[in-house]
Write a protein that holds these residues in place. Structure first.
Motif: not given
Length: 207
Positions: A70-76, A197
């Motif tokens: 998980q890179v950020s709450p919006t990138e996986y 998220p």
């Protein structure tokens, strides 16, 4: 004979789902498109999509799924293993998924997915898929109806007859849409109030 224009493959009037396919000039395997209406809240649908460990319950021929980064709450980054037709090795794929959440000027969620085949070493007895790419737009039309619009292209890699791959391209989008609808009716998503998220609005009236 398919042209490079979208051709209607299936129109399920009862469930409000249409699927299309077209031939790309530089590809042996067809692209796909699906349009549908799901009877659910956008927040419930988002909970299904964010439950990465359980894609085998609804996604096309998935026998293993997991979040690998998980890179950020919006990138996986996700890892999936697909069951292949009889006599053909199973496929695995690393998917890079980016979410563009709703804003005060964008009432839909846009999900962009692209294969990242080099991210993990090749696994024994599996064929790495070079493409499972798609863009999916989820638009809440009301409190209980979400419009889904998706376009994509899947390349299974390895030695697969083009007719077999094209058959999957014709059937998988419809099956996945039905699977999403089925999952949104399950209590584990329908009555789940855990914070997501990113912010999700269930109707078109954004702040």
């Amino acid at each position: 004979m398919l042209s490079n224009e979208w051709q209607l493959v299936k129109h399920d009037r009862q469930r409000h789902i249409k699927t299309y396919t077209k031939r790309e000039d530089d590809k042996a395997i067809r692209s796909f498109k699906v349009e549908g209406l799901l009877k659910t809240k956008l927040s419930t649908l988002t909970r299904v999509l964010m439950d990465f460990e359980n894609y085998s319950d609804w996604y096309w021929e998935v026998i293993e799924s997991k979040l690998i980064k998980q890179v950020s709450p919006t990138e996986y980054y996700l890892y999936l293993v697909h069951r292949a037709p009889y006599g053909i090795p199973n496929r695995d794929v690393i998917l890079h998924a980016i979410v563009s959440p709703q804003t005060d000027t964008q009432n839909y969620i846009l999900l962009t997915v692209k294969a990242a085949p080099e991210m993990l070493p090749i696994q024994p007895k599996l064929v790495r898929m070079p493409a499972e790419n798609m863009t999916i737009k989820f638009t809440p039309l009301s409190q209980e109806v979400v419009q889904i619009e998706a376009e994509g292209y899947i390349d299974p890699g390895g030695q697969v007859p083009a007719w077999d791959a094209n058959l999957i391209q014709r059937n998988a989008p419809y099956s996945v849409t039905l699977g999403l609808q089925r999952m949104t009716l399950q209590d584990r998503y329908l009555h789940n109030h855990r914070e997501l998220p990113f912010r999700v609005y269930d109707n078109h009236n954004l702040p």
